[in-house]
Every structure is written in C-alpha cells, then in structure tokens.
Design a protein around this motif. Structure first.
Motif, PDB file in Angstrom:
ATOM      1  N   LEU A   1       8.017   0.918  -4.926  1.00  0.00           N
ATOM      2  CA  LEU A   1       6.669   0.493  -5.285  1.00  0.00           C
ATOM      3  C   LEU A   1       5.524  -0.100  -4.646  1.00  0.00           C
ATOM      4  CD1 LEU A   1       8.596  -0.051  -8.808  1.00  0.00           C
ATOM      5  CD2 LEU A   1       7.082   1.908  -8.114  1.00  0.00           C
ATOM      6  N   SER A   2       6.027  -1.195  -3.880  1.00  0.00           N
ATOM      7  CA  SER A   2       5.449  -1.881  -3.069  1.00  0.00           C
ATOM      8  C   SER A   2       4.925  -0.673  -2.200  1.00  0.00           C
ATOM      9  CB  SER A   2       5.690  -3.285  -2.333  1.00  0.00           C
ATOM     10  OG  SER A   2       5.349  -3.688  -1.971  1.00  0.00           O
ATOM     11  N   LEU A   3       5.507   0.109  -1.784  1.00  0.00           N
ATOM     12  CA  LEU A   3       4.500   0.487  -0.741  1.00  0.00           C
ATOM     13  C   LEU A   3       3.790   1.831  -1.770  1.00  0.00           C
ATOM     14  CD1 LEU A   3       7.711   2.205   1.496  1.00  0.00           C
ATOM     15  CD2 LEU A   3       5.376   0.798   2.524  1.00  0.00           C
ATOM     16  N   ALA A   4       4.207   1.991  -3.066  1.00  0.00           N
ATOM     17  CA  ALA A   4       3.315   2.888  -3.085  1.00  0.00           C
ATOM     18  C   ALA A   4       1.609   2.822  -3.644  1.00  0.00           C
ATOM     19  CB  ALA A   4       3.442   3.413  -4.563  1.00  0.00           C
ATOM     20  N   GLY A   5       1.700   1.129  -3.779  1.00  0.00           N
ATOM     21  CA  GLY A   5       0.717   0.185  -4.166  1.00  0.00           C
ATOM     22  C   GLY A   5       0.436  -0.241  -5.503  1.00  0.00           C
ATOM     23  N   ILE A   6       1.319  -0.238  -6.387  1.00  0.00           N
ATOM     24  CA  ILE A   6       1.921  -0.780  -7.606  1.00  0.00           C
ATOM     25  C   ILE A   6       1.436  -2.155  -7.859  1.00  0.00           C
ATOM     26  CG2 ILE A   6       3.426  -0.988  -9.173  1.00  0.00           C
ATOM     27  CD1 ILE A   6       2.029   2.697  -8.358  1.00  0.00           C
ATOM     28  N   PRO A   7       0.441  -2.429  -9.314  1.00  0.00           N
ATOM     29  CA  PRO A   7       0.429  -4.320  -9.895  1.00  0.00           C
ATOM     30  C   PRO A   7       2.222  -4.570  -9.671  1.00  0.00           C
ATOM     31  CG  PRO A   7      -0.831  -2.918 -10.917  1.00  0.00           C
ATOM     32  CD  PRO A   7      -0.251  -1.756 -10.380  1.00  0.00           C
ATOM     33  N   LEU A   8       1.393  -5.867  -9.265  1.00  0.00           N
ATOM     34  CA  LEU A   8       2.805  -7.275  -9.179  1.00  0.00           C
ATOM     35  C   LEU A   8       3.523  -7.406  -7.952  1.00  0.00           C
ATOM     36  CD1 LEU A   8       3.465  -7.586 -12.995  1.00  0.00           C
ATOM     37  CD2 LEU A   8       1.919  -8.908 -11.374  1.00  0.00           C
ATOM     38  N   THR A   9       3.272  -6.082  -6.796  1.00  0.00           N
ATOM     39  CA  THR A   9       4.320  -6.471  -5.710  1.00  0.00           C
ATOM     40  C   THR A   9       3.008  -6.356  -4.443  1.00  0.00           C
ATOM     41  OG1 THR A   9       3.267  -3.822  -5.221  1.00  0.00           O
ATOM     42  CG2 THR A   9       5.531  -4.373  -6.461  1.00  0.00           C
ATOM     43  N   ALA A  10       3.048  -6.918  -3.756  1.00  0.00           N
ATOM     44  CA  ALA A  10       2.978  -7.170  -2.331  1.00  0.00           C
ATOM     45  C   ALA A  10       1.765  -5.864  -1.586  1.00  0.00           C
ATOM     46  CB  ALA A  10       3.441  -7.413  -1.003  1.00  0.00           C
ATOM     47  N   GLY A  11       2.746  -4.841  -1.997  1.00  0.00           N
ATOM     48  CA  GLY A  11       1.824  -3.322  -1.412  1.00  0.00           C
ATOM     49  C   GLY A  11       0.411  -3.626  -1.851  1.00  0.00           C
ATOM     50  N   PHE A  12       0.370  -4.527  -4.155  1.00  0.00           N
ATOM     51  CA  PHE A  12      -1.225  -3.562  -3.796  1.00  0.00           C
ATOM     52  C   PHE A  12      -2.168  -4.548  -3.907  1.00  0.00           C
ATOM     53  CE2 PHE A  12      -3.545  -5.382  -8.012  1.00  0.00           C
ATOM     54  CZ  PHE A  12      -4.860  -4.580  -8.099  1.00  0.00           C
TER      55      PHE A  12
END
Length: 479
Positions: free
Chosen positions: A375-386
C-alpha cells in the motif's frame, strides 16, 4: 591527508576492514552463525560511526571525495539496508547453500562500493566505487551456483555491467577531452560561462547517462532487469534494489547539482523523457506479471521514474522530496523482499502469486506487513509512500513540470492494480496449493518478523507525522 579527513572516512574504513576481518574469521573455521553475528556487529559499528563524524562536516578530501550532510544521509541508508539484508540472509543461505560464509565478505565490499559512490566528486572515484560494487554483485547474484537461473542472472548482470562501464568510460573521456578535468567542480567552472553545451560535451554527457541508465535500470535500459531480480537470491535482490541504486542515484544527483545541469534545456528534457517513459513502461510491464519478484522489479523501475521527477526541478523542495522518497522506497522495498525471504523454503523462493493465496489465514502478521508495504508503494494515504509522492508532486508543480507530475499520478493509479492483486490473493479464504514446511530456525524467523514489524511501524509513522523527518532532511545539503 589530515586527521579530520581520516576521521571522516571512518565508516568506509570500518566497512573495508570488516571484509578482511570476516575473511580471517572464516579462516579460523568459525561457523555460519558466528560469521553472521560478527557481520551484524560490524555493520552496526559502521552505521554508528556516521553519527560520530557529524562534527567534522562538510569535509572535502581532495581531489576525490566530499563528505557532507547529503553523503552521510545516503551512506546511512546504504549501510542500514545492508544491515537488514544481513539479518534476513542467515536462514535463507543456511538452508540453500552448503558454504554461505563468503557471502558476507561480498556484502561488505558491495556496501563499500555503494558508499564510495555516495561521496564521489571525481570521475576516478565514481568509477572506482562502481567497479567495487559491480564486481561484488556478479558473485552475489550467482552465489547459489547450483541453480541455473542464478548463473543466468549473474551472466546477464555481467553483460549489462560491461555495457554500462563501456558507455560510462567513453563519456568520461569525452568530457575530459572537452574540459581538461575529471573533477565535478572543475568541470562546472569550465562550463559555467557557456549558454549552451558543445556537441563533444553533450555526446560525453549522453554516453554517461546511458551508462548510469543501465545501472539504475531506467527505460529504455531496463532489459533483463526483471530476469536479474527473479534469478538472484532474494536478500541480494533486496540489496540491488536499495543500496546499489542509492549509491548510483547519489552520484548522479551530485554531478547534476554541481555542474548546474538545470540551466541546460536539452539535459532537462532528456531526464524528463526518461522519467516519463520509466514510469509508464515500468507500471505497464508489471501489470502482465504473475511472479512477485518480477512485479517488484518492474515496480522498482517505475519508482526510479518517480525519483527522477523529484530530481529534475532542482529546487530545495525537490531535493527534500527526493531524500524523503528514497527513505520510504528503501524501507518498503526491504519489507517486501524481507517477507519473500522469510516465506521462501529450501527448494524454492516464494515468488509466485499462488504462494501468497490465503497467507493471512496462515501468517496473519506477515500478510499485514506485506500489505502495508504494498500500500505504501502504491501511495495510499496514511503511509510514507503517499507523503513521498505528495512532496514529489508539490516540487514538480512548483517548478512547472505539469506533464511529468500528471504522468506520475496516472501511472500510480495503474500501479495500484498489481499491488491490489497480491493483497487480494493474501486475504482470500481459498487455501494455498503449496505445502508448508516446518520452520527449522525459529529464533531467526522471529527476529526477521520483528525487524519487518518495526519497519512497517515506521512506514505508518512517517505517513502520519512526516514533518519531523522533513525538517531533518533540510540539513542534508550537497556542498
């Protein structure tokens, strides 16, 4: 060399000395567990040394190196990645290889090569670091020598590295012919008064970009990248996609900033074109894959495109966005390959999507950890990737790179599909077709899960409270 210079080089000296020390320990017939534990302590010492050298920064070591806040930041990421890879490697190689101890010597040498790249400001140190890194990686990729796909991956990496070195050397020679220097600062002062670059300099620069493009596996130089990821031992794949690329990115950024490449439109257009092609092709190729390591390989290619979008603006926000995204990319990639490593058994790696079917009902913690990483790699909110993607978009829009940021958004939406495909498989109730083997190293298994759990917590923490890290990144300046 002054005492300050010697002191500033402490982390690299520790890494170089560690490879020799591990060789001596192997000669003393210590077992694999002792060698792995000694390596862990030595990596920790090298990492701790980075905090100790802060008081002498910035420290130029003429004519080859510059140790400043940015290089310490990148070295920290590289050594930390190697430390995590070291922890994850024990069980993996203990089960698959009858003599895994020399693996740790190569890991130290590759880490040293990547760190040399991070502090390079001269073509000679750049090439030296690249060769130390590359030669070690040949052996690491083909380390499981009884497996044909490992040998195949090693040979493919050898061919790509030969291409890369040839283009890089020829490009450096042409730039030296034009400017009479191989030092980044001297090259910068030679072209500082020019409004446009000469054909000879442009040709040299283009050939260097081709060489670095092969190392970063950006489009159109991504051939065989997925084969190498799939064929390599999984901890080595984690190292290639993090530490190896971190060093090359650092030297590219330093060269770009020091020669003030932002002034030349042809240079910017080339980088933007590569970034856009990398984001689109990387994500589209990942859609067609059923092998998790190949999906992560193409995902890694796409993420290099995102990072290039952060590099292109050249603003302080762009550099901060790049540093933040590097941290999130390193953490999430280590988690993803860490889960694959833990789930792999003696015979095969857990690389097929079918291996992950109903994983939540067998290993709920690992399924949740892997889901958060994806989910972070996908850029979903509440993750560092977002947050990382948000900062890259802000930097791109602030400097008017509308098309590149638009492609980043669209390609991120495309990428969401293949990440969700793995997550859906993990949470389905249908049982996996693969048999489950008994874990023969419970202590290392639990340690691995604890490390991955802490990294996952970090992803969420940075996704909710990114301001603390962003404020610290302001100090990581390129001198």
């Amino acid at each position: 060399m002054s005492s300050n210079d010697f002191f500033a080089l402490t982390p690299l000296l520790v890494l170089a000395g560690s490879s020799v020390l591990i060789m001596l320990l192997i000669a003393l017939k210590l077992n694999h567990r002792s060698i792995q534990f000694s390596s862990l302590i030595l990596f920790s010492i090298a990492f701790a040394a980075l905090f100790n050298i802060q008081k002498v920064l910035p420290c130029p070591i003429q004519p080859l190196f510059i140790i400043d806040g940015f290089s310490v930041f990148v070295m920290g990421l590289i050594i930390f990645s190697s430390l995590v890879v070291n922890i994850l490697s024990y069980v993996y190689f203990e089960e698959k290889e009858e003599n895994p101890k020399e693996y740790y010597i190569l890991l130290f040498l590759c880490t040293l090569g990547a760190c040399i790249l991070a502090i390079s400001k001269h073509f000679i140190s750049l090439f030296l670091g690249l060769e130390i890194l590359t030669v070690g990686l040949y052996a690491l990729i083909a380390y499981l020598r009884t497996r044909h796909h490992n040998i195949e991956a090693g040979i493919k990496y050898l061919v790509l590295a030969a291409f890369s070195s040839a283009f890089l050397l020829f490009g450096m020679a042409l730039i030296y012919l034009e400017t009479g220097s191989m030092d980044f600062s001297a090259i910068a002062s030679n072209i500082s008064m020019l409004k446009s670059l000469s054909p000879l300099f442009l040709t040299g620069l283009g050939m260097m970009l081709v060489g670095i493009g092969f190392k970063l596996a950006v489009v159109p130089f991504h051939m065989w990248a997925a084969d190498i990821y799939q064929g390599s031992p999984t901890p080595v794949t984690a190292f290639i996609s993090t530490a190896s690329k971190g060093g090359v990115l650092a030297v590219l950024l330093r060269f770009f900033v020091m020669i003030d490449g932002y002034r030349f439109k042809v240079f910017l257009l080339t980088l933007i074109s590569i970034a856009i092609a990398t984001m689109i092709i990387g994500n589209l190729l990942a859609l067609q894959q059923k092998n998790v390591k190949r999906i992560l390989a193409y995902s890694s290619i796409a993420h290099l495109g995102y990072i290039l979008v952060a590099l292109v603006p050249g603003s302080s926000l762009g550099i901060q966005a790049l540093c933040f995204y590097l941290i999130t990319y390193f953490i999430t990639t280590l988690i993803a390959f860490g889960v694959i490593t833990i789930l792999s058994n003696k015979e095969t790696d857990a690389e097929d999507i079918e291996s992950y079917r109903a994983l939540f009902w067998r290993h709920p913690v690992l399924a949740c950890i892997f889901s958060m990483a994806l989910l972070s790699l996908a850029g979903i909110p509440l993750t560092a990737g977002f947050v990382g993607k948000f900062y890259i978009l802000a930097a791109g829009l602030q400097n008017g790179f509308l098309i590149a940021t638009l492609v980043l958004v669209i390609s991120s939406v495309i990428g969401l599909y293949y990440y969700l495909r793995i997550i859906t498989a993990m949470f389905t109730k249908q049982q996996s077709i693969l048999s489950e083997e008994k874990n023969t190293h419970p202590a290392f298994y639990i340690t691995g899960i604890l490390i991955l759990s802490m990294l996952t917590f970090l992803i969420v923490w940075l996704g909710v409270y990114p301001s603390g890290l962003m404020n610290s990144i302001i100090d990581f300046k390129i001198k």
